[in-house]
Design an enzyme around this catalytic site. Structure first.
Site, PDB file in Angstrom:
ATOM      1  N   THR A 385       0.859  -1.195   0.000  1.00 60.81           N
ATOM      2  CA  THR A 385       0.000   0.000   0.000  1.00 60.81           C
ATOM      3  C   THR A 385       0.897   1.248   0.000  1.00 60.81           C
ATOM      4  OG1 THR A 385      -1.759  -1.142   1.230  1.00 60.81           O
ATOM      5  CG2 THR A 385      -1.771   1.237   1.419  1.00 60.81           C
ATOM      6  N   GLY A 477       0.948  -0.719   5.613  1.00 54.51           N
ATOM      7  CA  GLY A 477       1.345  -1.642   6.684  1.00 54.51           C
ATOM      8  C   GLY A 477       0.293  -2.657   7.063  1.00 54.51           C
TER       9      GLY A 477
HETATM   10  N1  GLY Z   1      -4.876  -3.976   1.644  1.00 56.53           N
HETATM   11  C1  GLY Z   1      -4.470  -3.295   2.810  1.00 56.53           C
HETATM   12  C2  GLY Z   1      -5.577  -2.571   3.480  1.00 56.53           C
HETATM   13  O1  GLY Z   1      -6.590  -2.324   2.851  1.00 56.53           O
HETATM   14  O2  GLY Z   1      -5.482  -2.230   4.638  1.00 56.53           O
END
Ligand code: GLY
EC number: 2.3.2.2
Length: 576
Positions: A385, A477
């Site tokens: 992310t 994270g």
């Molecule tokens: N894919 C990581 C989140 O959405 O927190």
């Protein structure tokens, strides 16, 4: 008109939305909300950004110099990162944007949704076992992307510049190329190994090499069409056709999925804490609720924290006790609010949090089973992310976290479009109600359903004081997102650390499961005995190689200070 606003908007604005819904075509260029064209005097001596790479920072600087505001800069950054930070920046994924514009908080949910053909058991075999990797790699893993519509809605509602202007830097990076740095080249190499020829990833990224200029002509064409036609191209035009065609015979997403995609303006989670107003992400994020619970529970435990040094064994224990309770609630109650009634007010209620704080054992880890509200979705979550923080000199702020889940998402690149598609379907519970191999039971709140958004931890956050922005912060994270933001906020406001030190300080994480396990950064011990002392308290320590990539801006008086996490390749810009 595809916009849904769940914030407190005026009856007049609602009437405008429904009127345009009746009279207008799909994703037309008319904004859903009249722009606030009022000219405000500058209240800061500069605009500022903290962002994951230098190319996006350059784009933001250019936008500010052209007279753009924080939303224009944010949208330019988002499109630029889709080109120059392709491991997490995206137009093939989704995310959350927390805004503070003209003294008011807003939240835009442009998270991916499950395709119409998705089913609760789609990642299970005939025996009901979860099929390893099916929700992580390839076409099956992809949720309907929301980033383009999210950026479209934000810019149309609040931007000052033209849509084409904010797309321009990204188009140039894609068309003319950018020089690939060491970290990107390394992540690309690791992704190639991970996807191992099972997707078409290498056809697009196989020749991306450190120090060389990397061009993405297909993506440049897509971005140019989006610049000319708006989000409509992505959801109902040539790009939609390319995405739908790539899915045929492989995955579930159809053109109808794209046509029906909606971004949603939601009421942000807001809480008073320590004299500040915390504005953060509501469900389908678990992060905002989690962050508020963490902050308030720690405040309730002020006597226990008195004179406890930062990152000492006792500090780590007390924080783990708090996190244990927050993750128990997360497992039980958090999911897409359009499908499941998430009790946000109860979970962030002062009396409820005081009750949970009173259960914290100051001496030893509480028994995991006795804490949990219901063992839940603490399954391994992808940590990648990316986040960026922006303020403009008019005092507006954007805190944006967006994702394709793992680095380079599902590994699928749309042929003829160069769009890296997400693997966000992995954030759903693949098998709710049944213990997995770790004894973890997925919650029904996060079961797969058509058009549902998977639970997220992304927590783009803004703190204000007396109506003025004080801090803009966020990070990647996975489930570590809100525990990382929490620790940096503690460092700034409780330990009075300079922003740079607050962001750079060691971080650790506990999430209820595995029991009494603390993930930490072992490369920066406070002293050689720290590990032994934490273990002596009854914890298992596990090293983790990814501890977030905080991008933060703090405003002191009229001066913004920006810090990019030393753990990543982020940069900051202060633009006079
Ligand atoms: N894919 C990581 C989140 O959405 O927190």
């Amino acid at each position: 008109m595809k916009l849904v606003d769940r914030t407190k908007i005026s009856a007049a604005a609602l009437a405008l939305v429904s009127l345009s819904a009746l009279s207008a075509g799909f994703l037309e260029a008319t904004p859903a909300f009249a722009k606030d064209t009022q000219q405000h005097p500058a209240v800061l001596n500069a605009s500022a950004v903290a962002v994951a790479d230098k190319y996006a920072a350059d784009a933001a600087e250019q936008i500010f110099k052209e007279g753009g505001n924080a939303v224009d800069a944010a949208v330019a950054i988002a499109f630029s990162l889709a080109v120059t930070y392709p491991e997490a920046g995206n137009i093939g994924g989704g995310g959350f944007m927390t805004l503070y514009v003209n003294g008011k908080p807003y939240f835009l949910d442009y998270r991916e949704r499950a395709p119409l053909a998705a089913t609760r058991t789609m990642y299970q075999d005939e025996q009901g076992n979860v099929i390893p990797g099916k929700s992580l790699y390839g076409y099956d893993a992809v949720g309907v992307p929301g980033t383009v519509e999210g950026m479209w809605e934000a810019q149309k509602r609040f931007g000052k510049l033209s849509w084409k202007q904010v797309l321009q830097p990204a188009i140039e990076y894609a068309r003319d190329g950018f020089v690939v740095g060491e970290l990107l080249a390394k992540r690309r190499e690791e992704a190639s190994k991970e996807f191992d020829g099972k997707t078409n990833f290498d056809q697009y990224f196989g020749n991306m090499k450190m120090g060389e200029t990397f061009k993405q002509p297909d993506l440049a064409n897509v971005l140019t069409r989006i610049a000319n036609q708006g989000a409509k191209d992505f959801y109902d035009g040539k790009t939609a056709d390319l995405i739908a065609a790539s899915m045929k015979g492989h995955g579930l997403i159809t053109k109808r999925d794209l046509q029906e995609y909606k971004a949603v303006w939601r009421q942000p989670v807001e809480a008073n804490w320590n004299g500040y107003e915390v504005i953060t992400a509501p469900p389908p994020s678990s992060g905002g609720v989690g962050l508020v619970q963490l902050l308030k529970m720690k405040a309730d435990l002020a006597p226990q924290f008195k004179d406890v040094p930062l990152n000492s064994p006792q500090y780590i224990h007390l924080i783990a006790e708090i996190e244990k309770r927050v993750f128990a609630d997360r497992a039980q109650y958090l999911g897409d609010p359009d499908f499941y009634k998430v009790p946000v007010a109860q979970l962030t209620d002062d009396a409820y949090i005081a009750k949970r704080a009173a259960e914290v054992d100051p001496d030893k880890p509480s028994d995991t089973k006795s804490v949990q509200a219901g063992l839940g979705t603490s399954m391994p979550e992808k940590a990648e992310t990316t986040h960026f923080s922006v303020v403009d000199k008019w005092g507006n702020a954007v805190s944006n976290t967006y994702t394709i889940n793992g680095y380079f998402g599902s590994g699928v690149v749309v042929p003829g479009a160069g769009i890296v598609l997400n693997d966000e379907m992995d954030d759903f519970s693949a098998k709710p109600g049944v213990p997995n191999m770790f004894g973890v039971v997925g919650s029904d709140a996060n079961a797969i359903a058509p058009k549902k958004r998977p639970l997220s931890s992304m927590s783009p956050t803004i703190l204000t004081k007396d109506g003025k922005v004080s801090l803009v912060i966020g990070t990647p994270g996975g489930s570590r997102i809100f525990t990382s933001i929490f620790q940096v906020i503690n460092n700034i406001y409780d330990f009075k650390m300079p922003l740079k030190d607050a962001v750079g300080a060691m971080r650790f994480h506990h999430q209820l499961l595995p029991p009494n396990t603390i993930f930490w950064e072992p490369y920066e011990p406070i002293n050689g005995d720290l590990a032994k002392q934490v273990e002596a308290k009854g914890y298992v320590l596990k090293g983790q190689d990814f501890n977030g990539d905080i991008q933060a801006i703090r405003i002191d008086g009229d001066t913004p200070e920006a810090v990019a996490d030393p753990r990543g390749r982020g940069v900051t810009r202060i633009v006079q």
